[in-house]
Design a protein around this motif. Structure first.
Motif, short mmCIF file in Angstrom:
data_model
loop_
_atom_site.label_atom_id
_atom_site.label_comp_id
_atom_site.label_asym_id
_atom_site.label_seq_id
_atom_site.Cartn_x
_atom_site.Cartn_y
_atom_site.Cartn_z
N GLN A 81 90.79 40.35 81.64
CA GLN A 81 91.47 39.52 81.64
C GLN A 81 91.53 38.40 81.80
O GLN A 81 92.34 37.31 81.42
CB GLN A 81 92.48 40.65 82.69
N ALA A 82 90.59 38.06 82.48
CA ALA A 82 90.66 36.87 83.28
C ALA A 82 89.74 36.64 81.85
O ALA A 82 89.46 35.24 82.00
CB ALA A 82 89.59 36.71 84.34
N THR A 83 88.17 37.14 81.40
CA THR A 83 88.14 36.03 80.03
C THR A 83 88.45 36.31 78.97
O THR A 83 88.05 35.81 78.14
CB THR A 83 86.33 37.55 80.21
N LEU A 84 90.05 37.04 78.71
CA LEU A 84 90.93 37.20 78.13
C LEU A 84 91.49 35.60 77.72
O LEU A 84 91.28 34.61 77.01
CB LEU A 84 91.47 37.98 77.77
N VAL A 85 91.69 35.23 78.86
CA VAL A 85 92.34 34.16 78.71
C VAL A 85 91.24 33.06 78.62
O VAL A 85 91.57 31.07 77.61
CB VAL A 85 92.90 33.44 80.52
N ASN A 117 85.80 37.08 70.38
CA ASN A 117 85.59 37.13 71.84
C ASN A 117 86.82 37.29 72.73
O ASN A 117 86.65 38.42 73.79
CB ASN A 117 85.81 35.56 71.84
N LEU A 118 88.11 38.06 71.80
CA LEU A 118 88.29 38.82 72.95
C LEU A 118 88.49 39.54 72.37
O LEU A 118 89.12 40.81 73.75
CB LEU A 118 90.55 38.23 71.97
N VAL A 119 87.87 40.65 71.56
CA VAL A 119 88.17 41.93 71.73
C VAL A 119 86.78 42.46 72.49
O VAL A 119 86.69 43.92 73.21
CB VAL A 119 87.46 42.21 70.29
N ALA A 120 86.24 41.48 72.73
CA ALA A 120 84.98 41.53 74.16
C ALA A 120 85.33 41.60 75.34
O ALA A 120 84.93 41.49 76.76
CB ALA A 120 83.55 40.81 73.71
N SER A 121 86.55 41.00 75.64
CA SER A 121 87.27 40.81 76.75
C SER A 121 88.20 41.94 77.44
O SER A 121 87.66 43.31 77.44
CB SER A 121 88.26 39.57 76.82
N TYR A 122 89.56 41.98 76.96
CA TYR A 122 89.82 43.76 78.49
C TYR A 122 90.37 44.24 77.47
O TYR A 122 89.45 45.24 77.38
CB TYR A 122 91.04 42.59 78.14
N PRO A 123 90.26 43.97 75.82
CA PRO A 123 89.95 45.69 75.24
C PRO A 123 88.65 46.42 74.91
O PRO A 123 88.35 47.60 75.12
CB PRO A 123 90.07 44.96 73.38
N MET A 124 87.57 45.24 75.29
CA MET A 124 86.27 46.51 75.43
C MET A 124 85.99 46.85 77.08
O MET A 124 85.69 48.65 77.10
CB MET A 124 84.82 45.40 75.59
N ALA A 157 91.18 28.32 85.44
CA ALA A 157 91.78 27.74 84.64
C ALA A 157 90.59 26.65 84.36
O ALA A 157 90.29 26.19 82.77
CB ALA A 157 93.05 26.37 85.52
N LEU A 158 89.59 26.78 84.56
CA LEU A 158 88.21 25.33 84.55
C LEU A 158 87.05 26.44 83.64
O LEU A 158 87.00 25.28 82.71
CB LEU A 158 87.62 25.27 86.15
N LEU A 159 87.48 27.60 83.74
CA LEU A 159 86.34 27.93 82.49
C LEU A 159 87.65 28.26 81.21
O LEU A 159 86.93 28.04 80.32
CB LEU A 159 86.73 29.90 83.38
N ALA A 160 88.99 28.08 81.41
CA ALA A 160 89.68 28.08 80.10
C ALA A 160 89.40 26.45 79.24
O ALA A 160 89.08 26.14 78.31
CB ALA A 160 91.20 28.33 80.68
N VAL A 161 88.98 25.58 80.48
CA VAL A 161 89.02 24.44 79.88
C VAL A 161 87.28 23.83 79.43
O VAL A 161 87.38 23.25 78.13
CB VAL A 161 89.50 23.14 80.71
N GLN A 214 80.07 37.69 67.22
CA GLN A 214 81.22 37.05 68.44
C GLN A 214 81.05 38.14 69.46
O GLN A 214 81.23 37.77 70.79
CB GLN A 214 82.72 36.20 67.69
N PHE A 215 81.49 38.65 69.17
CA PHE A 215 81.55 40.15 70.06
C PHE A 215 80.51 40.09 70.65
O PHE A 215 80.42 40.40 72.00
CB PHE A 215 82.38 41.21 69.43
N PHE A 216 79.90 40.47 70.33
CA PHE A 216 77.93 40.71 70.75
C PHE A 216 77.85 40.19 71.65
O PHE A 216 76.79 40.44 72.95
CB PHE A 216 76.84 41.24 69.57
N ARG A 217 77.86 38.23 71.19
CA ARG A 217 77.33 37.16 72.86
C ARG A 217 78.39 37.56 73.52
O ARG A 217 77.79 37.22 74.64
CB ARG A 217 78.17 36.63 71.61
N ALA A 218 79.39 38.48 73.63
CA ALA A 218 80.51 38.12 74.69
C ALA A 218 80.73 39.43 75.37
O ALA A 218 81.21 39.18 76.85
CB ALA A 218 81.52 37.35 74.09
N PHE A 219 80.20 40.33 75.26
CA PHE A 219 80.51 41.87 75.63
C PHE A 219 79.37 42.66 77.17
O PHE A 219 80.68 42.60 78.03
CB PHE A 219 80.55 42.96 74.34
#
Length: 388
Positions: free
Chosen positions: A241-245, A141-148, A298-302, A16-21
């Motif tokens: 931060q936004a992609t973390l949401v 997915n989360l690790v590939a957002s703000y942590p990455m 918000a729409l990306l989160a939905v 999942q990380f490699f799909r999103a980083f």
């Protein structure tokens, strides 16, 4: 087997990380290797396309060789080797090759888990177990957002990729030691992919399988980053931060969908309703791509929340497969699901590049995802529900 499933879950976190980083590395990669968003769309498309094409040999290997060796060998060579090549990249071509290798390396991980679930647990429990594995793995997915993004700014993206290569190798060796293959199926075990394709029940499912995962995966995996940067001026940390949401929403959606089929006694209408909500959010982004940063996030989160029907779709199709074709069955569905993301990424890059402005390019991408999902939903109306 419990320890083996934990290792497979860790490997799926990597997948999942490699799909999103790439979404959070679009800025650093543009500076260091000259990779444009369209180059990264090609790289992301290659990852998903290779992942999808590998489902055919992976399905055969799961049924004939078993999940232990299939997952371990491919993750070792593809995941570890691809991450190492990415760390050494000096041009977009190197990134393309690395992502293709990573796609091959990650291709058996989730299906190895699903194969074990299909063979060792009842079909009625499959959707819940599949969603649990997908939900826990989606923490990648989360690790590939703000942590990455933080790692890229702190130690550099190359050092981070070397660390991921080491983790991939360690996970592969752990799978080889701890995973146990299910017992062989008794009786008549003859069959092939053609036998699956002869089943009328899956033909109304496959089109939606092809388009349902693409919006969330393609936006979270790449386009959310350039979109938020180009339209709203976000920097790398703010994109993270936004992609973390969105990543949190995707995890929440995956866990939520797991028990819903049993709660409502229907897989078909749970899947249909969720994807209608996802489609509505995509069309809202298409109509108001620059209305406000808060609305777009918000729409990306939905989209991430409602569009997480992947495990229930797998369960819907898996219910029609005989035990001796379980491996090839779930990998056929996965081929369509992941292949759809690859095709979407290959199509979205040129579509974005051909647009007269960046905003028009993102609007066109949202339109592509929305109308494709609409077509898949129309076809899915003809599917036969199953709670077996």
């Amino acid at each position: 087997m419990r320890a083996g499933l934990i290792l497979l879950c860790l490997a799926y976190v990597l997948s999942q990380f490699f799909r999103a980083f790439l979404a959070v590395l679009s800025g650093p990669l543009a500076l260091d290797v000259g990779a444009t968003p369209d180059d990264l769309a090609t790289a992301s498309g290659l990852m998903f396309a290779t992942f999808a094409l590998m489902q055919l040999p992976v399905g055969w290997a799961l049924d004939r060789v078993g999940p232990r060796r299939t997952a371990a060998v491919l993750l070792l060579l593809g995941g570890g080797g691809g991450a190492a090549l990415f760390a050494l990249a000096s041009s977009p071509l190197h990134i393309n090759l690395a992502m293709a290798l990573i796609g091959a390396g990650c291709s058996p991980v989730l299906m190895a888990s699903y194969y074990i679930f299909a063979r060792q647990f009842s079909a009625a429990r499959f959707a819940t177990l599949a969603a649990l594995m997908l939900g826990v793995g989606s923490f990648g997915n989360l690790v590939a957002s703000y942590p990455m993004a933080w790692a890229a700014e702190t130690i550099g993206w190359r050092a981070a990729l070397w660390g991921l290569a080491a983790v991939s190798v360690a996970a592969a060796l752990g799978i080889l030691v701890l995973v146990r293959d299910p017992a062989a199926v008794g009786g008549d075990t003859r069959g092939s992919l053609l036998d699956l394709l002869k089943m009328p029940a899956i033909w109304a499912i496959l089109p939606l399988m092809f388009v349902a995962y693409a919006p969330a995966a393609a936006l979270r995996g790449l386009w959310a980053g350039p979109y938020l940067r180009d339209v709203f001026g976000l920097d790398t940390g703010q994109v993270g931060q936004a992609t973390l949401v969105m990543g949190v929403a995707m995890i929440a959606g995956t866990f939520a969908y797991g028990p819903l089929d049993r709660l409502f006694n229907s897989r078909k209408w749970v899947i249909f309703t969720g994807n209608v909500i996802c489609m509505a959010a995509i069309f809202a982004l298409m109509l108001w791509p620059d209305r406000s940063l808060g609305l777009s996030i918000a729409l990306l989160a939905v989209i991430g929340l409602a569009g997480s029907t992947f495990p229930v779709l797998i369960a819907h199709g898996r219910a029609f497969f005989p035990a001796h074709l379980a491996g090839r069955g779930v990998t056929l569905l996965n081929l369509f699901g992941i292949g759809g993301v690859g095709v979407a990424q290959f199509a979205s890059g040129p579509l974005h590049a051909a647009a007269p402005s960046a905003l028009a390019g993102y609007t066109a991408i949202f339109a592509l995802f929305g109308f494709a999902l609409l077509a898949g939903l129309v076809t899915y109306l003809w599917s036969r529900d199953s709670m077996a």
